[in-house]
Design an enzyme around this catalytic site. Structure first.
Site, PDB file in Angstrom:
ATOM      1  N   GLU A 250      37.957  27.799  38.066  1.00 15.26           N
ATOM      2  CA  GLU A 250      36.579  27.419  38.369  1.00 15.26           C
ATOM      3  C   GLU A 250      36.176  28.205  39.611  1.00 15.26           C
ATOM      4  O   GLU A 250      36.771  28.045  40.675  1.00 15.26           O
ATOM      5  CB  GLU A 250      36.458  25.918  38.607  1.00 15.26           C
ATOM      6  CG  GLU A 250      36.595  25.082  37.348  1.00 15.26           C
ATOM      7  CD  GLU A 250      35.491  25.334  36.339  1.00 15.26           C
ATOM      8  OE1 GLU A 250      34.397  25.801  36.739  1.00 15.26           O
ATOM      9  OE2 GLU A 250      35.705  25.089  35.148  1.00 15.26           O
ATOM     10  N   CYS A 284      29.589  24.849  44.773  1.00 17.74           N
ATOM     11  CA  CYS A 284      29.463  25.822  43.687  1.00 17.74           C
ATOM     12  C   CYS A 284      28.306  25.475  42.773  1.00 17.74           C
ATOM     13  O   CYS A 284      27.858  26.316  41.985  1.00 17.74           O
ATOM     14  CB  CYS A 284      30.763  25.906  42.898  1.00 17.74           C
ATOM     15  SG  CYS A 284      31.313  24.348  42.185  1.00 17.74           S
TER      16      CYS A 284
END
Length: 482
Positions: A250, A284
């Site tokens: 990720e 993020c």
């Protein structure tokens, strides 16, 4: 809570000292050192790998109810202590206490969710194409899992990796970020109290070059789950591939929030504030690109600037603070450098853009808004990880969606609209793993899959029932009676 920072490594069921230590500085008040935390050597990491390999078969065979009770107890304790542990987290990471407390609570929910999943591990039975042959499909633990987690959500991100890893019978090697070691030790102490077989769970604090590289280059682990930058993610993928180690990445993103021509201004502004500036933009999922349709641009920008002027910036533990400091001096300087790059491109600085001097000496900066930017500029194509957002003016919805998708990333994307048709079109056409309608781009639930597209993610999704795709392997068994 009290802990021995110099004896903060947890290997084979024992607390150990490291070969060196690092200082854990409070970004809200850099005069405060939260402790000198141990750093593991390569030899200690190898010891942890050996311990995890030895313990994994025992843990996998541990009765289901025993596993379930252990994970439930971890989750319950995190939630019961969320005020205490949230204070600790906020002190070392810099996010306001409300966010720190909320993160600890959410981490507890991850463990509680996967405690229940322990009891829901069921296989499938199929009829073979061959007469008299039965087929059983089951899942088994992948084995030894290395978990490398970031500093921006030091407990929650680790929890959504550790909890499913343990739930499905794996042993764990955890390397947290060096900027947030205290939160890692706190979670490890809670796990330690559950009496897992020694070596089932290991904490190896240290640098990426020392500890991280040892883990990702090892042929004695079975999987690596990593959250961090794209550049580091590439290194993880390259290192694990020769050993055929399962890899889940990720990474970064450059999320966009579209403000459609029929958007409710208040909803749009509040979604922007939470998506772009909460957590000092160090998410993020942060919405750093604000894609605004021309007809609503001026009214939206005026309302947004007015709202930004009301935000309280200060010490993470101070009452009423919306945004604390950024995590450290390097991040602050990087943010200021990006602000200068945006100016050089020709962006109009509408708000903020400067380092702040407050009562406490910390890494403070003002939330920042740029106008008149172009989507192809570096500031709109690279993940900045700052409380900084750029407005991109577009003519209509078609151009807005094209702009959203014009990036190498694809984690989250959002739109503010009152039209069901517009929202349906956006949900269909946005090239992102998560789509938000009339909500901030930041903020996801713990029981559903999380992940992105393009260079934002690689490998199976995290969270919810989809986590088993990474943390288990499928076995298909055929049997014909004698």
């Amino acid at each position: 809570m009290t802990f021995d920072a110099e004896k903060a490594l947890y290997i084979a069921g024992e607390w150990q000292s490291g070969t060196t230590t690092i200082s854990n500085i409070n970004p809200s008040d850099i005069s405060q050192n939260l402790g000198e935390f141990a750093q593991a050597s390569q030899q200690q990491v190898q010891h942890a790998i050996d311990a995890a390999r030895a313990a994994q078969p025992e843990w996998e065979k541990t009765p289901l109810e025993q596993k379930q009770k252990a994970l439930q107890a971890i989750g319950d304790e995190l939630i019961a202590r969320c005020d205490e542990l949230g204070t600790l987290l906020s002190s070392e990471e810099g996010k306001p206490f409300a966010e720190g407390r909320g993160e600890i609570y959410r981490a507890g929910q991850f463990f509680q969710y996967f405690a229940a999943e322990v009891l829901r591990q069921m296989g499938d039975i199929a009829e073979s194409v061959r007469p008299g042959v039965s087929v059983e499909v089951s899942r088994e633990a992948v084995g030894v899992v290395a978990i490398i987690s970031p500093w921006n959500f030091p407990t929650a991100t680790a929890a959504w990796k550790i909890a499913p890893a343990l739930a499905f019978g794996n042993s764990v090697l955890w390397k947290p970020a060096n900027l947030t070691p205290a939160s890692a030790v706190a979670l490890t102490e809670i796990i330690h109290r559950q009496g897992l077989p020694a070596g089932t769970f290991n904490l190896v604090l240290g640098s990426g070059s020392e500890v991280g590289n040892t883990l990702i280059n090892s042929d004695q682990i079975n999987a690596v789950s990593f959250t961090g930058s794209v550049e580091t993610g590439r290194k993880v993928a390259a290192a694990t591939a020769p050993n055929f180690v399962r890899c889940q990445l990720e990474m970064g993103s450059k999320n966009a929030l579209v403000v459609a021509d029929d958007a409710d201004i208040h909803t749009a502004v509040e979604a922007t504030i939470m998506g772009a500036f909460s957590g000092a933009g160090q998410k993020c999922t942060a919405s750093s690109r604000l894609v605004v349709v021309d007809s609503i641009h001026d009214a939206y920008v005026e309302a947004l600037i007015k709202r930004m002027s009301t935000l309280k910036i200060g010490h993470a533990l101070e009452d009423g603070v919306f945004m604390g400091p950024v995590v450290d001096g390097n991040q602050l300087q990087s943010n200021l450098d990006w602000i200068e790059k945006a100016r050089q491109h020709g962006a109009e600085l509408a708000f903020g853009g400067e380092k702040l001097s407050l009562e406490h000496d910390g890494y403070y900066m003002a939330p920042t808004l740029f106008l008149g930017t172009e989507n192809h500029w570096d500031v709109n194509q690279e993940e900045v990880f700052a409380p900084m957002a750029s407005v991109i003016r577009v003519a209509d919805l078609d151009e807005a969606i094209a702009t959203v998708n014009d990036t190498r990333f694809g984690l989250t994307g959002g739109i503010i609209t009152q039209s069901l048709r517009t929202s349906a079109l956006f949900k269909q056409q946005a090239q992102t793993g998560c789509v938000m309608v009339n909500l901030p781009t930041a903020g996801t639930d713990y029981h559903v899959p999380f992940g992105g597209r393009k260079q934002s993610s690689f490998g199976p999704r995290e969270q919810g029932q989809y986590a088993k795709e990474f943390y288990t392997v499928v076995k298909t068994a055929y049997q014909r009676p004698y």
